[in-house]
Write a protein that holds these residues in place. Structure first.
Motif, mmCIF file in Angstrom:
data_model
loop_
_atom_site.group_PDB
_atom_site.id
_atom_site.type_symbol
_atom_site.label_atom_id
_atom_site.label_comp_id
_atom_site.label_asym_id
_atom_site.label_seq_id
_atom_site.Cartn_x
_atom_site.Cartn_y
_atom_site.Cartn_z
ATOM 1 N N LEU B 247 0.830 -1.217 0.000
ATOM 2 C CA LEU B 247 0.000 0.000 0.000
ATOM 3 C C LEU B 247 0.859 1.259 0.000
ATOM 4 C CD1 LEU B 247 -2.813 1.252 0.186
ATOM 5 C CD2 LEU B 247 -2.655 1.065 2.675
ATOM 6 N N PHE B 248 1.920 1.262 0.802
ATOM 7 C CA PHE B 248 2.704 2.485 0.971
ATOM 8 C C PHE B 248 4.019 2.478 0.200
ATOM 9 C CE2 PHE B 248 0.153 1.986 4.840
ATOM 10 C CZ PHE B 248 -0.568 3.166 4.790
ATOM 11 N N GLY B 249 4.393 1.312 -0.325
ATOM 12 C CA GLY B 249 5.654 1.242 -1.049
ATOM 13 C C GLY B 249 6.827 1.092 -0.107
ATOM 14 N N LYS B 250 7.971 0.760 -0.677
ATOM 15 C CA LYS B 250 9.171 0.556 0.136
ATOM 16 C C LYS B 250 9.919 1.852 0.352
ATOM 17 C CE LYS B 250 9.760 -4.135 -1.634
ATOM 18 N NZ LYS B 250 10.546 -5.006 -2.505
ATOM 19 N N GLY B 251 9.471 2.894 -0.296
ATOM 20 C CA GLY B 251 10.165 4.179 -0.152
ATOM 21 C C GLY B 251 11.117 4.415 -1.306
ATOM 22 N N TRP B 252 11.314 5.693 -1.590
ATOM 23 C CA TRP B 252 12.168 6.059 -2.712
ATOM 24 C C TRP B 252 13.575 5.507 -2.526
ATOM 25 C CZ3 TRP B 252 15.555 10.761 -3.466
ATOM 26 C CH2 TRP B 252 15.947 10.894 -4.810
ATOM 27 N N LEU B 253 14.111 4.917 -3.567
ATOM 28 C CA LEU B 253 15.460 4.314 -3.592
ATOM 29 C C LEU B 253 15.552 3.023 -2.782
ATOM 30 C CD1 LEU B 253 17.796 7.442 -3.209
ATOM 31 C CD2 LEU B 253 16.843 6.453 -5.283
ATOM 32 N N ASN B 254 14.427 2.592 -2.223
ATOM 33 C CA ASN B 254 14.476 1.371 -1.421
ATOM 34 C C ASN B 254 13.954 0.143 -2.164
ATOM 35 O OD1 ASN B 254 15.604 2.615 0.745
ATOM 36 N ND2 ASN B 254 13.646 3.070 1.730
ATOM 37 N N GLY B 255 13.515 0.329 -3.388
ATOM 38 C CA GLY B 255 13.034 -0.810 -4.158
ATOM 39 C C GLY B 255 14.203 -1.727 -4.467
ATOM 40 N N THR B 256 14.011 -3.027 -4.230
ATOM 41 C CA THR B 256 15.136 -3.943 -4.456
ATOM 42 C C THR B 256 15.114 -4.533 -5.858
ATOM 43 O OG1 THR B 256 13.830 -5.739 -3.534
ATOM 44 C CG2 THR B 256 15.308 -4.568 -2.042
ATOM 45 N N GLN B 257 13.940 -4.666 -6.418
ATOM 46 C CA GLN B 257 13.834 -5.374 -7.692
ATOM 47 C C GLN B 257 14.609 -4.677 -8.805
ATOM 48 O OE1 GLN B 257 12.850 -8.566 -7.081
ATOM 49 N NE2 GLN B 257 11.464 -8.426 -8.808
ATOM 50 N N ALA B 258 14.496 -3.346 -8.858
ATOM 51 C CA ALA B 258 15.192 -2.615 -9.916
ATOM 52 C C ALA B 258 16.646 -2.425 -9.539
ATOM 53 C CB ALA B 258 14.531 -1.265 -10.129
ATOM 54 N N LYS B 259 16.883 -2.047 -8.289
ATOM 55 C CA LYS B 259 18.245 -1.738 -7.865
ATOM 56 C C LYS B 259 19.154 -2.946 -8.039
ATOM 57 C CE LYS B 259 19.136 -1.154 -3.490
ATOM 58 N NZ LYS B 259 18.859 -0.570 -2.192
ATOM 59 N N LEU B 260 18.618 -4.130 -7.746
ATOM 60 C CA LEU B 260 19.432 -5.332 -7.840
ATOM 61 C C LEU B 260 19.300 -5.991 -9.209
ATOM 62 C CD1 LEU B 260 18.678 -6.765 -4.295
ATOM 63 C CD2 LEU B 260 20.550 -5.306 -5.013
ATOM 64 N N GLU B 261 18.684 -5.270 -10.118
ATOM 65 C CA GLU B 261 18.654 -5.666 -11.538
ATOM 66 C C GLU B 261 17.851 -6.921 -11.819
ATOM 67 O OE1 GLU B 261 22.601 -5.029 -13.492
ATOM 68 O OE2 GLU B 261 23.176 -4.552 -11.448
ATOM 69 N N PHE B 262 16.890 -7.223 -10.947
ATOM 70 C CA PHE B 262 16.003 -8.342 -11.264
ATOM 71 C C PHE B 262 14.996 -7.916 -12.314
ATOM 72 C CE2 PHE B 262 17.480 -9.429 -7.038
ATOM 73 C CZ PHE B 262 17.920 -10.719 -7.263
ATOM 74 N N LEU B 263 14.646 -6.628 -12.310
ATOM 75 C CA LEU B 263 13.620 -6.118 -13.202
ATOM 76 C C LEU B 263 14.286 -5.599 -14.468
ATOM 77 C CD1 LEU B 263 10.561 -5.462 -13.179
ATOM 78 C CD2 LEU B 263 11.190 -3.182 -12.429
ATOM 79 N N PRO B 264 14.017 -6.225 -15.602
ATOM 80 C CA PRO B 264 14.630 -5.742 -16.827
ATOM 81 C C PRO B 264 13.919 -4.465 -17.300
ATOM 82 C CG PRO B 264 13.781 -7.986 -17.054
ATOM 83 C CD PRO B 264 13.192 -7.402 -15.811
ATOM 84 N N GLU B 265 14.576 -3.689 -18.130
ATOM 85 C CA GLU B 265 13.998 -2.467 -18.713
ATOM 86 C C GLU B 265 13.407 -1.586 -17.626
ATOM 87 O OE1 GLU B 265 13.734 -2.341 -22.214
ATOM 88 O OE2 GLU B 265 14.092 -4.443 -22.723
ATOM 89 N N SER B 266 14.083 -1.550 -16.485
ATOM 90 C CA SER B 266 13.457 -0.888 -15.343
ATOM 91 C C SER B 266 13.336 0.622 -15.532
ATOM 92 C CB SER B 266 14.236 -1.189 -14.069
ATOM 93 O OG SER B 266 15.554 -0.697 -14.194
ATOM 94 N N HIS B 267 14.178 1.216 -16.364
ATOM 95 C CA HIS B 267 14.062 2.670 -16.522
ATOM 96 C C HIS B 267 13.286 3.043 -17.776
ATOM 97 C CE1 HIS B 267 17.465 1.571 -18.912
ATOM 98 N NE2 HIS B 267 17.613 2.781 -19.381
ATOM 99 N N THR B 268 12.955 2.058 -18.606
ATOM 100 C CA THR B 268 12.171 2.391 -19.802
ATOM 101 C C THR B 268 10.753 1.830 -19.670
ATOM 102 O OG1 THR B 268 13.141 0.486 -20.923
ATOM 103 C CG2 THR B 268 14.193 2.601 -21.292
ATOM 104 N N ASP B 269 10.462 0.734 -20.379
ATOM 105 C CA ASP B 269 9.081 0.253 -20.431
ATOM 106 C C ASP B 269 8.535 -0.161 -19.055
ATOM 107 O OD1 ASP B 269 9.223 0.734 -23.049
ATOM 108 O OD2 ASP B 269 9.002 -1.336 -23.738
ATOM 109 N N PHE B 270 9.421 -0.621 -18.153
ATOM 110 C CA PHE B 270 8.918 -1.153 -16.875
ATOM 111 C C PHE B 270 9.132 -0.199 -15.699
ATOM 112 C CE2 PHE B 270 8.598 -4.870 -19.410
ATOM 113 C CZ PHE B 270 7.613 -5.633 -18.819
#
Lengths: 651, 375
Positions: B247-270
């Motif tokens: 509901l509230f999110g992990k907080g700015w810069l605290n997301g692990t999926q993008a930071k640790l590169e699990f999420l592809p295209e994290s700065h474009t389509d995703f």
């Protein structure tokens, strides 16, 4: 068409548009609600599930291997320790061109082609961001040279770790054993949780038998890693426990005396404290350098060790099975007394040979000229074979089996070391089962003097001496005296396991046989008088000489042992305990192809007992071949006596 | 921005009025800048704290806003006049792209003109609604069958060229842009329903004629998670990111999926997944509301527009913008197939920002060039 345009229905068009714009706006709203519903499903309803999956993604458990327990002897002398070792590592990702990187190391750290091949093989199997070891055990000088030039090396690191070290080298190698890389086979049998982060396991000796105590419990670091598995930071730490330190009952000084005393003979010495079963010394020669296996022995060296005719990897004390020869005579005498076949005063006449009633086959005494009339003590003291042929014949194989079984022959002693053998105590049943033959009475005569099918290990001989010393009492032999918690230093002494006593209807029988064994060493003419005469404590002993199979008896008898090729010479055996009236140490000695028990094996036992009881070696007899000469050494008597037995025909 | 250039020679002119004199619509500007700010904030996190990427995106925003303002200066009539030419030129460029365009990531989208490389398909997102609106402006409405047929050809030709590249996402948006213009012109409901019915009826027939591998492709497109290591990997990781945000999110810069590169295209389509992970459902609602407000403002401008061209163009641009948002979000949360549509004004990428803001420049032109109707 043009006409129609001039009549454009602007009002109607606007109305249509407005209606459709409202419709479109509502559709946008509706689709947004669809999105939100889906998001609620993901973020609220299934939030926990996805949180877990996100954590699973990023968390890696990195085991922290425990520090292996140290091994000391009974006086606190270090037998196995962990030594800091410097390992040269190259991280392929950072180093770039590996050949160039290795080349740049050349002036700093010496690398053999073997190191380089092994390294390249490891690189292929490892992630590129992980450091791959090139060489371990760098010298301080190499480390220093590396540190000075450090800035030149990208992706090349020297890391500090622990490696097992055996300060005594080959001396206690068969007891302490060694650790080595875990093999595929071992991996199948062990609990992977207990070996997290560990790459080595105890292979032989105490390192193997006490593996569970020495190993400790691995801890773990919970590491955050990215999608490519690269560790980024530590999230949590779970404490493991170091392995227990072990204090062995072994006395390194006694051990060392025994080794030296054996000289360059192959053989084994086992010394046991009969009062508690603690193993004071356990030597098997030749030994080997356990350090070779820690590093990972290279195939050439391993092959050489395995093919060495002296078999240095073979623990003779536990695995070597030899005919016990005349060392069984005291136990035979006890059996004869227990079954009332003889009394201490029972006499036999030895004319140099023995024949079974109704048979013309001759069983010879080692003394061809005969001993004349001998009572039980004389039979033991002079190791007269004829006396024991007669005694064995009266007992019969079944009662011999029963009695010798009681002294622990035919099965492992259960010492806390791996791979112990049980030797062979033959019986009618055994012969029928294995040989598919009936038992012949002549075979009973042979086992009566510890030959024939009968075999025993040196530790069984020492234990037999200990049992006699304790007059039927005794404990299971063991090498671990105490365990120590590495952190709290709390000591736990291993409680000796008392064995079921060997019962004698008449306890005086023990005294009779012990007295006979004392005669062996204390009375002139006794086969071990030479080592007993000047001893400051009373020794009870029995010599033995076991003939090596494959040589005709007459031929062996006819020739001086020193002129026979070594591999065909007799095995020299000896058992003893001392002080006879208050036993503190029991010893079993075997010298392969050493010749006579009295001349070769007995002095070794004397030196061991000296060291343990007196704290120094006072014995000034002859030294066995290859051992440093002792002061006042006298030339060996031509035939110092023993049993020489065994009927070649009976085999 | 432009507000600083105001002069205070007149007593109390409202900010909106002052801006309108510069042909800038205050509401649209505020909402767009709000989305842009959110976008830059998320981009910093999604790009792995890459300040250069954020600065580069901010520069595109500045260019975009300048272009938007410039576009807004010209009256809508200019765009109506240019529309056929722009459309024609873009079609030619699309053909050229297919013939000699540069291939990137397996698709032929870029045209290298020596000095600049650009995507003609991106230009078609604007040329299409302009051309259809201009065409329909000249016809009697609601459109008769001939008009509809011509319009469909106008829409179909560039769509086919773009789909051939292949760029399914852009083709979809171009179709949407054209069809919305037709829809707002009063395209009969019976036609719409009829067309939908025909597609529905034809689908099983087409399915039965397809090869197995073609069916497999469509199935993977519709249900990416059936291929967890290939196409499904994106969507699985994206759902993990969104779901773990809560509901509230992990907080700015605290997301692990993008930071640790699990999420592809994290700065474009995703990038929406990154936003969802860090700002949660509440953050999403805020963003969605801003998007809807932009669409609403666009429809409002369209409703107040003074001629057919302006009306159709404005409404079509507004609705296409929504479709843009819907397809991206739908695909990132696993409701729609992954077709490669960025989140408008948030995803990293310059062409998209500039072309979208150009469109909003036209909306502002429609809004601010209204003539007082004397009677």
């Amino acid at each position: 068409m043009r006409r129609r345009e001039s009549f454009k229905d602007l009002q109607g068009e606007k109305q249509t548009f407005t209606a459709r714009a409202i419709f479109a706006g509502l559709t946008c709203l509706l689709l947004s609600i669809v999105l939100v519903v889906r998001l609620v499903n993901l973020q609220i309803i299934n939030h926990d599930y996805y949180s877990t999956r996100a954590d699973d993604n990023r968390m890696r458990i990195t085991p922290v291997p425990p520090v292996r327990g140290l091994i000391y002897d009974r006086n606190g002398t270090l037998l196995a320790e962990n030594r800091p070792a410097f390992v040269l590592e190259v991280t392929p990702e950072q180093a770039g061109n590996l050949d160039a990187a290795l080349k740049s190391l050349e002036p700093v750290i010496a690398l053999t082609p073997k190191d380089i091949d092994r390294f390249k093989d490891r690189v292929r199997k490892s992630p590129r961001y992980r450091g791959v070891p090139v060489r371990s055990n760098l010298s301080m000088e190499e480390v220093a040279r590396y540190e000075i030039n450090r800035h030149d090396f990208r992706g090349i690191d020297v890391t500090a770790g622990l490696t097992r070290n055996y300060p005594m080298g080959a001396s206690a190698s068969h007891v302490v054993g060694y650790v080595g890389g875990i093999t595929e086979d071992e991996l199948k049998d062990l609990d992977p949780r207990e070996y997290q982060g560990l790459i080595q396991i105890g292979k032989v000796g105490v390192e193997k038998s006490q593996e569970d105590l020495l190993r400790g419990t691995p801890g773990a670091k919970i590491i955050e890693a990215n999608a490519y598995g690269r560790p980024l930071r530590e999230l949590d730490y779970r404490q493991g426990a170091p392995g227990k330190n072990l204090y062995l009952s072994l006395d390194a000084r006694v051990q060392s005396v025994a080794e030296t005393a054996l000289g360059n003979l192959d053989g084994a010495v086992v010394a046991i404290d009969p009062r508690n079963g603690e193993v004071i010394a356990l030597v098997s020669k030749p030994g080997f350098d356990p350090q070779l296996f820690v590093e990972g022995v290279d195939p050439t060296t391993y092959k050489a060790l395995n093919n060495d005719p002296d078999r240095p990897l073979f623990n003779r004390a536990l695995q070597g099975t030899y005919p016990p020869g005349s060392t069984v005579k005291p136990a035979m005498a006890l059996a004869g007394l227990e079954f009332n076949v003889v009394t201490p005063d029972h006499r036999e006449f030895c004319k140099g040979e023995y024949m079974l009633p109704g048979s013309s086959r001759k069983y010879r005494c080692w003394k061809r000229t005969g001993h004349g009339w001998l009572d039980l003590a004389g039979g033991v003291a002079h190791s007269c074979d004829v006396y024991f042929y007669a005694l064995a014949n009266s007992l019969g194989v079944d009662r011999i089996y029963q009695a010798m079984s009681g002294f622990g022959l035919g099965r492992p002693t259960g010492v806390d070391l791996p791979l112990e053998k049980g030797g062979l105590l033959p019986s009618r049943e055994w012969k029928r089962r294995v040989r598919k033959e009936n038992w012949y009475p002549g075979e009973t005569l042979n086992i009566g003097i510890g030959q024939g099918y009968m075999t025993a290990t040196p530790i069984q001989l020492a234990q037999m001496a200990a049992r006699i010393a304790m007059r039927g009492g005794g404990f299971r032999p063991h090498v671990v005296h105490a365990t120590e918690d590495a952190l709290t230093k709390e000591m736990k002494v291993v409680v000796p396991e008392a064995l079921p006593p060997i019962e004698m209807q008449n306890p005086a029988n023990w005294d009779a046989v012990v007295a006979a064994m004392e005669q062996v060493a204390q009375v002139p003419g006794g086969t071990a008088y030479k080592i007993g005469k000047d001893a400051p404590y009373r020794i009870a002993a029995k010599t033995g000489t076991a003939q090596v199979a494959g040589m005709a008896q007459d031929e062996a008898k006819a020739r001086d042992q020193s002129t026979i090729p070594e591999r065909l010479r007799d095995h020299a055996l000896f058992i003893a305990f001392a002080p006879a009236d208050d036993p503190k140490i029991a010893v079993g000695v075997l010298a392969e192809h050493g010749g006579h028990g009295a001349s070769v094996a007995a002095p070794i036992a004397r030196q061991v007992m000296d060291m343990y009881l007196l704290g120094e070696v006072r014995y000034r007899g002859e030294a066995p071949p290859g051992a440093p000469p002792l002061a006042n050494s006298t030339p060996a008597p031509a035939a110092a006596a023993t049993n020489d037995d065994d009927d070649a025909n009976a085999r | 921005m432009l507000t600083t250039a105001r002069r205070h020679d007149k007593p109390e002119p409202s900010l909106a009025d002052s801006l309108e004199r510069w042909h800038v619509d205050l509401w649209l500007l505020l909402l767009l800048v709000a989305v842009g700010t959110i976008g830059l904030v998320v981009l910093y996190s999604a790009s792995g704290h890459s300040l250069p990427q954020v600065i580069s995106q901010a520069q595109r925003w500045v260019i975009g806003l300048i272009v938007m303002t410039a576009v807004a200066q010209a009256p809508p009539e200019v765009y109506r006049a240019v529309a056929p030419w722009l459309y024609g030129a873009t079609v030619v460029l699309l053909v050229l792209t297919l013939a000699i365009g540069a291939v990137a990531k397996g698709a032929q989208r870029w045209l290298d003109l020596g000095i600049v490389r650009f995507q003609p398909s991106e230009m078609m997102k604007l040329a299409m609604p302009m051309a259809v609106a201009a065409f329909l402006h000249a016809r009697n409405l609601p459109p008769r069958i001939f008009t509809i047929a011509v319009t469909l050809v106008m829409i179909g030709l560039p769509t086919a060229l773009i789909a051939k590249q292949p760029d399914l996402g852009t083709a979809l948006l171009v179709v949407a842009a054209g069809m919305f213009a037709l829809f707002f012109a009063g395209f009969g409901w019976h036609w719409i329903l009829g067309a939908l019915g025909a597609i529905g009826a034809a689908a099983p027939l087409v399915w039965s004629k397809m090869h197995d591998y073609q069916r497999q492709r469509i199935l993977t497109l519709l249900d990416p998670e059936s291929d967890p290591l290939g196409a499904g990997y994106h969507i699985t990781q994206s759902k993990i990111a969104i779901g773990s945000g809560g509901l509230f999110g992990k907080g700015w810069l605290n997301g692990t999926q993008a930071k640790l590169e699990f999420l592809p295209e994290s700065h474009t389509d995703f990038i929406f997944a990154v936003y969802s992970e860090e700002f949660g459902l509440l953050g999403i609602l805020l963003l969605l509301i801003i998007y809807l407000a932009i669409v609403a403002r666009g429809l409002f401008i369209a409703a107040r527009a003074q001629d057919t061209f302006q009306r159709l163009l404005a409404a079509s641009l507004a609705m296409t913008f929504f479709i843009y948002v819907f397809i991206n979000m739908g695909m990132v949360i696993g409701l729609l197939p992954v077709v490669g549509v960025p989140l408008p004004l948030v995803s990293y990428g310059g062409t998209s920002v500039v072309s979208l803001l150009t469109g909003f420049g036209m909306l502002m032109s429609v809004q601010t060039h209204r003539k007082l109707l004397s009677s």
